[in-house]
Write a protein that holds these residues in place. Sequence first.
Motif, PDB file in Angstrom:
ATOM      1  N   PHE A   1       0.787  -1.243  -0.219  1.00 17.66           N
ATOM      2  CA  PHE A   1      -0.017  -0.170   0.004  1.00 17.66           C
ATOM      3  C   PHE A   1       0.834   1.284   0.005  1.00 17.66           C
ATOM      4  CE2 PHE A   1       0.622  -1.175   4.485  1.00 17.66           C
ATOM      5  CZ  PHE A   1       0.808   0.152   5.021  1.00 17.66           C
ATOM      6  N   HIS A   2       0.356   2.334  -0.077  1.00 16.86           N
ATOM      7  CA  HIS A   2       0.890   3.590  -0.326  1.00 16.86           C
ATOM      8  C   HIS A   2       0.519   4.783   0.659  1.00 16.86           C
ATOM      9  CE1 HIS A   2      -1.591   3.620  -3.830  1.00 16.86           C
ATOM     10  NE2 HIS A   2      -1.639   4.912  -3.694  1.00 16.86           N
ATOM     11  N   LEU A   3       1.174   5.389   1.207  1.00 10.39           N
ATOM     12  CA  LEU A   3       0.595   6.685   2.162  1.00 10.39           C
ATOM     13  C   LEU A   3       1.086   8.042   1.367  1.00 10.39           C
ATOM     14  CD1 LEU A   3       2.186   5.192   5.491  1.00 10.39           C
ATOM     15  CD2 LEU A   3      -0.227   4.903   4.600  1.00 10.39           C
ATOM     16  N   TYR A   4       0.265   9.068   1.686  1.00 11.54           N
ATOM     17  CA  TYR A   4       0.367  10.452   1.463  1.00 11.54           C
ATOM     18  C   TYR A   4       0.703  11.140   2.923  1.00 11.54           C
ATOM     19  CZ  TYR A   4      -1.531   8.892  -3.071  1.00 11.54           C
ATOM     20  OH  TYR A   4      -1.839   8.484  -4.305  1.00 11.54           O
ATOM     21  N   VAL A   5       1.958  11.243   3.189  1.00  9.49           N
ATOM     22  CA  VAL A   5       2.435  11.894   4.510  1.00  9.49           C
ATOM     23  C   VAL A   5       2.177  13.148   4.493  1.00  9.49           C
ATOM     24  CG1 VAL A   5       3.981  11.811   6.155  1.00  9.49           C
ATOM     25  CG2 VAL A   5       3.904   9.729   4.713  1.00  9.49           C
ATOM     26  N   GLY A   6       1.414  13.778   5.241  1.00 13.57           N
ATOM     27  CA  GLY A   6       1.372  15.515   5.189  1.00 13.57           C
ATOM     28  C   GLY A   6       0.753  15.966   4.363  1.00 13.57           C
ATOM     29  N   THR A   7      -0.233  15.432   3.716  1.00 11.20           N
ATOM     30  CA  THR A   7      -1.221  15.937   2.824  1.00 11.20           C
ATOM     31  C   THR A   7      -2.333  16.297   3.452  1.00 11.20           C
ATOM     32  OG1 THR A   7      -2.365  13.774   2.358  1.00 11.20           O
ATOM     33  CG2 THR A   7      -0.507  14.423   0.775  1.00 11.20           C
ATOM     34  N   GLU A   8      -3.003  17.388   3.149  1.00 13.23           N
ATOM     35  CA  GLU A   8      -4.226  18.129   3.639  1.00 13.23           C
ATOM     36  C   GLU A   8      -5.495  17.688   3.065  1.00 13.23           C
ATOM     37  OE1 GLU A   8      -4.372  20.012   6.281  1.00 13.23           O
ATOM     38  OE2 GLU A   8      -2.059  19.897   6.643  1.00 13.23           O
ATOM     39  N   ASP A   9      -5.404  17.480   1.682  1.00 13.41           N
ATOM     40  CA  ASP A   9      -6.452  16.999   1.006  1.00 13.41           C
ATOM     41  C   ASP A   9      -6.353  15.879   0.074  1.00 13.41           C
ATOM     42  OD1 ASP A   9      -8.012  19.526   1.675  1.00 13.41           O
ATOM     43  OD2 ASP A   9      -6.734  20.656   0.226  1.00 13.41           O
ATOM     44  N   GLY A  10      -7.448  15.304  -0.250  1.00 13.18           N
ATOM     45  CA  GLY A  10      -7.518  14.077  -1.143  1.00 13.18           C
ATOM     46  C   GLY A  10      -7.228  12.653  -0.239  1.00 13.18           C
TER      47      GLY A  10
ATOM     48  N   VAL B   1      -5.756   9.750   1.892  1.00 12.43           N
ATOM     49  CA  VAL B   1      -4.297   9.764   2.510  1.00 12.43           C
ATOM     50  C   VAL B   1      -3.471   8.202   2.482  1.00 12.43           C
ATOM     51  CG1 VAL B   1      -5.556  11.393   4.412  1.00 12.43           C
ATOM     52  CG2 VAL B   1      -5.770   8.646   4.647  1.00 12.43           C
ATOM     53  N   TYR B   2      -4.141   7.266   1.835  1.00 15.26           N
ATOM     54  CA  TYR B   2      -3.496   5.935   1.431  1.00 15.26           C
ATOM     55  C   TYR B   2      -4.083   5.538   0.150  1.00 15.26           C
ATOM     56  CZ  TYR B   2      -7.329   3.139   3.267  1.00 15.26           C
ATOM     57  OH  TYR B   2      -8.336   2.516   3.592  1.00 15.26           O
ATOM     58  N   GLY B   3      -3.399   4.523  -0.148  1.00 18.49           N
ATOM     59  CA  GLY B   3      -3.885   3.720  -1.417  1.00 18.49           C
ATOM     60  C   GLY B   3      -3.524   2.389  -1.164  1.00 18.49           C
ATOM     61  N   ASP B   4      -4.279   1.407  -1.922  1.00 16.95           N
ATOM     62  CA  ASP B   4      -4.116  -0.044  -1.909  1.00 16.95           C
ATOM     63  C   ASP B   4      -3.047  -0.144  -3.025  1.00 16.95           C
ATOM     64  OD1 ASP B   4      -4.240  -2.722  -1.008  1.00 16.95           O
ATOM     65  OD2 ASP B   4      -5.779  -3.194  -1.924  1.00 16.95           O
ATOM     66  N   GLY B   5      -2.015  -1.209  -2.966  1.00 17.06           N
ATOM     67  CA  GLY B   5      -1.145  -1.437  -4.076  1.00 17.06           C
ATOM     68  C   GLY B   5       0.223  -0.566  -4.377  1.00 17.06           C
ATOM     69  N   PRO B   6       1.070  -0.738  -5.139  1.00 21.51           N
ATOM     70  CA  PRO B   6       2.177  -0.109  -5.143  1.00 21.51           C
ATOM     71  C   PRO B   6       1.934   1.791  -5.423  1.00 21.51           C
ATOM     72  CG  PRO B   6       2.352  -1.897  -6.722  1.00 21.51           C
ATOM     73  CD  PRO B   6       0.955  -1.789  -5.994  1.00 21.51           C
ATOM     74  N   ALA B   7       2.768   2.293  -5.305  1.00 19.42           N
ATOM     75  CA  ALA B   7       2.581   3.933  -5.282  1.00 19.42           C
ATOM     76  C   ALA B   7       2.320   4.054  -6.913  1.00 19.42           C
ATOM     77  CB  ALA B   7       4.030   4.767  -4.905  1.00 19.42           C
ATOM     78  N   PRO B   8       1.535   5.128  -7.151  1.00 19.81           N
ATOM     79  CA  PRO B   8       0.943   5.325  -8.543  1.00 19.81           C
ATOM     80  C   PRO B   8       2.260   6.218  -9.268  1.00 19.81           C
ATOM     81  CG  PRO B   8      -0.210   6.822  -7.272  1.00 19.81           C
ATOM     82  CD  PRO B   8       0.737   5.928  -6.394  1.00 19.81           C
ATOM     83  N   THR B   9       3.023   6.830  -8.600  1.00 21.84           N
ATOM     84  CA  THR B   9       4.331   7.407  -9.189  1.00 21.84           C
ATOM     85  C   THR B   9       5.655   7.187  -8.455  1.00 21.84           C
ATOM     86  OG1 THR B   9       3.768   9.545  -7.704  1.00 21.84           O
ATOM     87  CG2 THR B   9       2.990   9.352  -9.953  1.00 21.84           C
TER      88      THR B   9
END
Length: 214
Positions: free
Chosen positions: A148-157, A159-167
């Motif tokens: 899975f992947h995490l968006y650390v420190g983000t305010e909107d959208g 905060v995580y997603g299943d599977g490998p990072a999209p970028t």
Amino acid sequence: MSRLRPMSPRRSYDQYCSAARALDVVGDRWTLLIVRELLAGPRRYTDLHADLPGVSTDVLASRLKDMERDGLTTRRRLPPPGAAYVYELTTRGRELLPVLQALGTWGRPELGERRPTDAVRAHWFALPLLRVLEGEGLVEVRLEEGEFHLYVGTEDGPVYGDGPAPTEPDARLALDTDTCTAVARGELSVPDAVRAGRITVTGDGTLAKTLREG
């Protein structure tokens, strides 16, 4: 997917108290776990049902309808070729992230040993990790159960997603489930796990360098 039932009148504690009013909206069984899943971004009904083992189709449909009525979620149709309906959190719904974080912190002593009947999904470790990672950036996490992947420190959208990072992520973490569980329980810090070799950090981003140097 079962047909969505008509919304039932909202039950209320009928108490002039903000905590009671909040529980009027999110106190039903499964509601906050649906929020947990939707913090990953738009999800189809079938995806939600697959990642909420134990919920019946009728209850899930009813909760989603109630959450839409209460302004926590919206439902929209994807353009072709998808042409499926997805559910996503509103701004009001996303504001429940710190509530789930606080519940996760409070509930750490309740984890104990994993029971034979306990279901697990890799991305369920996203919120505990998000709680202890500092900085900003995209982090990819690899466990035995999956990625899975995490968006650390983000305010909107999301905060995580299943599977490998999209970028290309700012950091990649590889660890076993026991280590991740120890971090989730508060028994082990991420820097200590990195120093002990229990978390392998790769990547050239600032976040990766900070984790390696921490």
